[in-house]
Design an enzyme around this catalytic site. Structure first.
Site, PDB file in Angstrom:
ATOM      1  N   ASP A  33       0.266  -1.468  -0.654  1.00 59.63           N
ATOM      2  CA  ASP A  33       0.079   0.135  -0.073  1.00 59.63           C
ATOM      3  C   ASP A  33       1.215   1.574   0.024  1.00 59.63           C
ATOM      4  O   ASP A  33       1.676   1.281   1.026  1.00 59.63           O
ATOM      5  CB  ASP A  33      -1.443   0.098   1.353  1.00 59.63           C
ATOM      6  CG  ASP A  33      -2.106   1.074   1.580  1.00 59.63           C
ATOM      7  OD1 ASP A  33      -2.827   0.622   0.218  1.00 59.63           O
ATOM      8  OD2 ASP A  33      -2.006   2.203   1.928  1.00 59.63           O
ATOM      9  N   GLU A  58      14.611 -15.174   1.530  1.00 61.96           N
ATOM     10  CA  GLU A  58      15.244 -16.248   2.622  1.00 61.96           C
ATOM     11  C   GLU A  58      14.394 -17.646   2.062  1.00 61.96           C
ATOM     12  O   GLU A  58      14.583 -18.526   2.922  1.00 61.96           O
ATOM     13  CB  GLU A  58      14.643 -15.778   3.847  1.00 61.96           C
ATOM     14  CG  GLU A  58      15.698 -14.066   4.404  1.00 61.96           C
ATOM     15  CD  GLU A  58      15.205 -13.832   5.413  1.00 61.96           C
ATOM     16  OE1 GLU A  58      14.569 -13.538   5.978  1.00 61.96           O
ATOM     17  OE2 GLU A  58      16.309 -12.681   5.887  1.00 61.96           O
TER      18      GLU A  58
HETATM   19  C1  NOJ Z   1      -4.426   2.874  -0.952  1.00 59.48           C
HETATM   20  C2  NOJ Z   1      -5.297   1.413  -1.049  1.00 59.48           C
HETATM   21  O1  NOJ Z   1      -5.974   1.317  -2.097  1.00 59.48           O
HETATM   22  C3  NOJ Z   1      -6.853   3.236  -0.195  1.00 59.48           C
HETATM   23  O2  NOJ Z   1      -7.554   2.457  -0.402  1.00 59.48           O
HETATM   24  C4  NOJ Z   1      -6.334   3.110   1.270  1.00 59.48           C
HETATM   25  O3  NOJ Z   1      -7.179   3.872   1.488  1.00 59.48           O
HETATM   26  C5  NOJ Z   1      -5.096   3.966   1.210  1.00 59.48           C
HETATM   27  N1  NOJ Z   1      -4.049   3.753   0.425  1.00 59.48           N
HETATM   28  C6  NOJ Z   1      -4.502   4.619   2.614  1.00 59.48           C
HETATM   29  O4  NOJ Z   1      -4.097   3.087   3.346  1.00 59.48           O
END
Ligand code: NOJ
Length: 546
Positions: A208, A259
Site C-alpha cells: 500500500d 530467504e
Molecule cells: C491505498 C488503498 O488502496 C486505499 O484504499 C487506502 O485508503 C489508502 N491506500 C490508504 O491506506
C-alpha cells in the site's frame, strides 16, 4: 530450482474481503466466506488472489488502518481461518497475495499509543512523524501539506498535562499516522511482519502507498496542482511521494523474501508517473510488479490507449519487468461506469446522485467488455477486481446516509469517495443480499437491479460478461498471451487498435465506424461480430498459420 516467474503473466483477482462473501450473516464479508467461494473463483480461470486488508483494525479506512499487523480482525475471522484459506487456495492451485500497509498504522496501534504516552523527544515518538507546530504558540501545522482524503495532513495532540503539544503527520485520515521510515526500528519491525506472513505460506504482498514511505528532508511546503489522482501521479514530484530513498527499503524486503523457497512477489501500489519513473519500482532487485495506473486512467480514446500501451511496454521492458495491467480496484470508479464518464474525472472523487455526469450504463458496459478483452490480450500480468467479471457498474445512487469512506466526511461531502465501487457483490439472484450474506445484511445497501448481475444468472449464458471473462482467460492461457509480444498492425483507421500477439490478432474498435475484419477465425469478441467489426468492440482472431 528453475524459476517459473509466474507473476510475469499471471491474472490476479482482487478480493475485497468486506464485500465478497459473508459467512456469519453480520453484513460484513469474512475469511470463511472467501474460503467457501474459492472453487468458484478458481473456475473463472485466474492464477492468484490478492486480499485487501483483514487485519485487526478500527476500520476507519476499511482496514487500511491497521492496529495489529500480525492478527486477523475478529470481524473477518481468526488466524486459523486465514490458515484454512491459504490451504484451500493452494489446494486449488491459486496463489495468495496479502496487503501490507507500511506507510501508516492505525492510531489505535500500540506503537502510536505508546508514542502519545511517552511524550515529546522520546524514542516512541520517533517511530512517527511528530513535529512542533509553527507560529509563536505552535498552533499552526508544521507545514501546508494536505491529506489525500481532504483537509490538513497534521493533527495536534495534547501533552500529558492536557496543554496543546506536538502535531503528527497523516497523509490520509487522522486515524492513520504516518510512520517514520528513516527510523531503523520501523524497518526492522516490518521485516518481521513480512516473515510472519511468509511463514504462514503467503505468495506475496501488495504494498500500500509504495511511493510514500520516505518524505523529503525538512518536510518542505508544497501545493499540489489541481486535477490528477488524489493518491498522486502528478507531473511534479511532491515532497511526500516518490522520494528516491524509498527504493532501498524494497531492496531490503527483496532480501527477506529471498530467504524463503518459492517465488513470493512484491506488488507496488505507487501512483507515480511518468511510466519510466514508475518502472524504478520494478528494477530487478526491487519489486516484481507495479500497478499500471496510467493505463487505468486513460480515457476511451484509441490514440491515447495505443500510446499508453506502447509507453508501458517500453518503460517496463527497459528494466526487464512486465507491465501490470489493471482497469478497476476498490479506489476507483468501476470501469463499466468510468469509461462512459464524459467530463474530466479525478480518482478518489467518486460519483453519486448529484454528480453532473450521468454515465450511460449500456455504453459503459459495452466499452468495459471491449477494454477488458483488449487488456487480457496484452503481454504482462493483469489484475481483476471482484465483480468486474459480472459487468458490475459503480453504484452511482448509493444514499448519502450509507456512505463510509473518510473522503466523504473529510471533504464535507464535496467528494463522494469510493463507496460506490465497494458495494457487496451479487452471487445468487434470488437469495437474501443476492447470496452475499445468509441473513440479507449488507454493510452497504445493494441496488435491487443487481439481481440481474448475479453470478448464477450469468453462469452458462453465452452472452454474459461472466462467460466472456471465462472464455478470455482460458484462451489467454491457451495461447500464452501473457508471455507474448505486441506486434502492431498497420492500415487500420485511427480509432482502431490492432496488433498481433503470437497466433492471435487483436482488433479493438474504439470508435463507432464499422471495420472490415482481416481473414482469421473469430475466437472471441466482446459483442457479436460477423465479417465486420462494429464500434466499441474488441475481437480476437486466430491467425491463419503461416
Ligand atoms: C491505498 C488503498 O488502496 C486505499 O484504499 C487506502 O485508503 C489508502 N491506500 C490508504 O491506506
Amino acid at each position: 530450482m528453475l524459476r517459473s516467474e509466474w507473476w510475469r503473466s499471471a491474472v490476479i483477482y482482487q478480493v475485497y474481503p468486506r464485500s465478497f462473501s459473508d459467512s456469519n450473516g453480520d453484513g460484513l464479508g469474512d475469511l470463511p466466506g472467501i474460503t467457501q467461494r474459492l472453487p468458484t473463483i478458481r473456475n473463472l480461470g485466474v492464477d492468484a488472489l490478492w486480499l485487501s486488508p483483514f487485519y485487526t483494525s478500527p476500520q476507519k479506512d476499511a482496514g487500511y488502518d491497521v492496529a495489529d499487523y500480525r492478527d486477523v480482525d475478529p470481524r473477518f475471522g481468526t488466524l486459523a481461518d486465514f490458515d484454512a484459506l491459504v490451504a484451500e487456495a493452494h489446494r486449488l492451485d491459486l496463489r495468495l497475495i496479502v496487503d501490507l500497509v507500511p506507510n501508516h498504522t492505525s492510531d489505535q496501534h500500540v506503537w502510536f499509543q505508546q508514542a502519545l504516552a511517552a511524550g515529546e523527544g522520546s524514542p516512541e515518538r520517533a517511530r512517527y512523524l511528530f513535529r512542533d507546530g509553527a507560529g509563536p504558540d505552535g498552533d499552526t501545522p508544521p507545514n501546508n501539506w494536505e491529506s489525500v482524503f481532504g483537509g490538513p495532513a497534521w493533527t495536534r495532540v495534547p501533552r500529558p498535562d492536557g496543554t496543546p503539544g506536538q502535531w503528527y503527520l497523516h497523509l490520509f485520515d487522522t486515524s492513520q499516522p504516518d510512520l517514520d521510515w528513516e527510523n531503523p526500528w520501523v524497518r526492522e519491525q516490518f521485516h518481521d511482519i513480512l516473515r510472519f506472513w511468509l511463514d504462514r505460506g503467503v505468495d506475496g504482498f501488495r504494498v500500500d502507498v509504495a511511493h510514500g514511505l520516505i518524505k523529503k528532508k525538512g518536510l518542505p511546503d508544497y501545493v499540489a496542482p489541481k486535477g490528477g489522482a488524489s493518491m498522486g501521479g502528478h507531473a511534479s514530484t511532491p515532497p511526500y511521494w516518490a522520494q528516491p530513498g524509498v527504493h532501498e527499503i524494497y531492496r531490503a524486503w527483496r532480501k527477506v523474501l529471498d530467504e524463503y523457497p518459492g517465488e513470493q512477489v512484491l506488488v507496488a501500489e505507487a501512483w507515480v508517473n511518468p511510466l519510466s519513473k514508475l518502472a524504478q519500482w520494478v528494477r530487478p532487485d526491487e519489486m516484481d510488479q507495479a500497478f499500471n495506473f496510467d493505463f487505468l486512467e486513460t480515457a476511451w480514446d484509441a490514440t491515447a490507449i495505443r500510446r499508453v500501451i506502447r509507453d508501458s511496454l517500453a518503460a517496463f521492458g527497459k528494466v526487464g519487468a512486465p507491465s501490470t495491467w489493471v482497469l478497476s480496484n476498490h479506489d476507483v470508479v468501476r470501469h463499466a461506469t468510468r469509461l462512459a464518464i464524459t467530463t474530466d474525472h479525478v480518482q478518489g472523487e467518486g460519483i453519486g446522485p448529484k454528480s453532473p455526469d450521468k454515465p450511460n450504463r449500456v455504453t459503459g458496459l459495452r466499452r468495459a467488455r471491449a477494454a477488458t478483452l483488449l487488456m487480457l490480450a496484452l503481454p504482462g500480468s493483469a489484475y481483476l477486481y471482484q465483480g468486474e467479471e459480472l459487468g458490475l457498474p459503480e453504484d452511482v445512487e448509493l444514499p448519502d446516509s450509507a456512505r463510509q469512506d473518510p473522503t466523504w466526511f473529510r471533504t464535507n461531502h464535496e467528494r463522494y469517495g469510493r463507496d460506490g465501487c465497494r458495494v457487496p457483490i451479487p452471487w445468487e439472484a434470488l437469495a437474501p443480499a443476492f447470496g452475499f450474506s445468509p441473513t440479507g445484511e449488507s454493510w452497504l445497501p445493494q441496488p435491487p437491479e443487481w439481481a440481474g448481475y448475479a453470478r448464477d444468472a450469468q453462469e452458462g449464458q453465452p452472452d454474459s460478461t461472466l462467460e466472456l471473462y471465462k472464455a478470455a482467460l482460458a484462451l489467454r492461457a491457451q495461447h500464452g498471451l501473457g508471455l507474448g509480444d505486441v506486434d502492431w498492425l498497420r492500415g487500420y483507421p485511427e480509432d482502431v487498435i490492432a496488433f498481433r500477439n503470437g497466433n492471435v490478432i487483436v482488433i479493438a474498435n474504439v470508435g463507432t465506424q464499422i471495420v472490415t475484419l482481416p481473414p482469421g477465425v473469430i475466437a472471441l469478441s466482446s459483442e457479436p461480430v460477423s465479417a465486420n467489426l462494429p464500434g466499441e468492440t474488441t475481437v480476437w482472431l486466430e491467425a491463419a498459420q503461416a
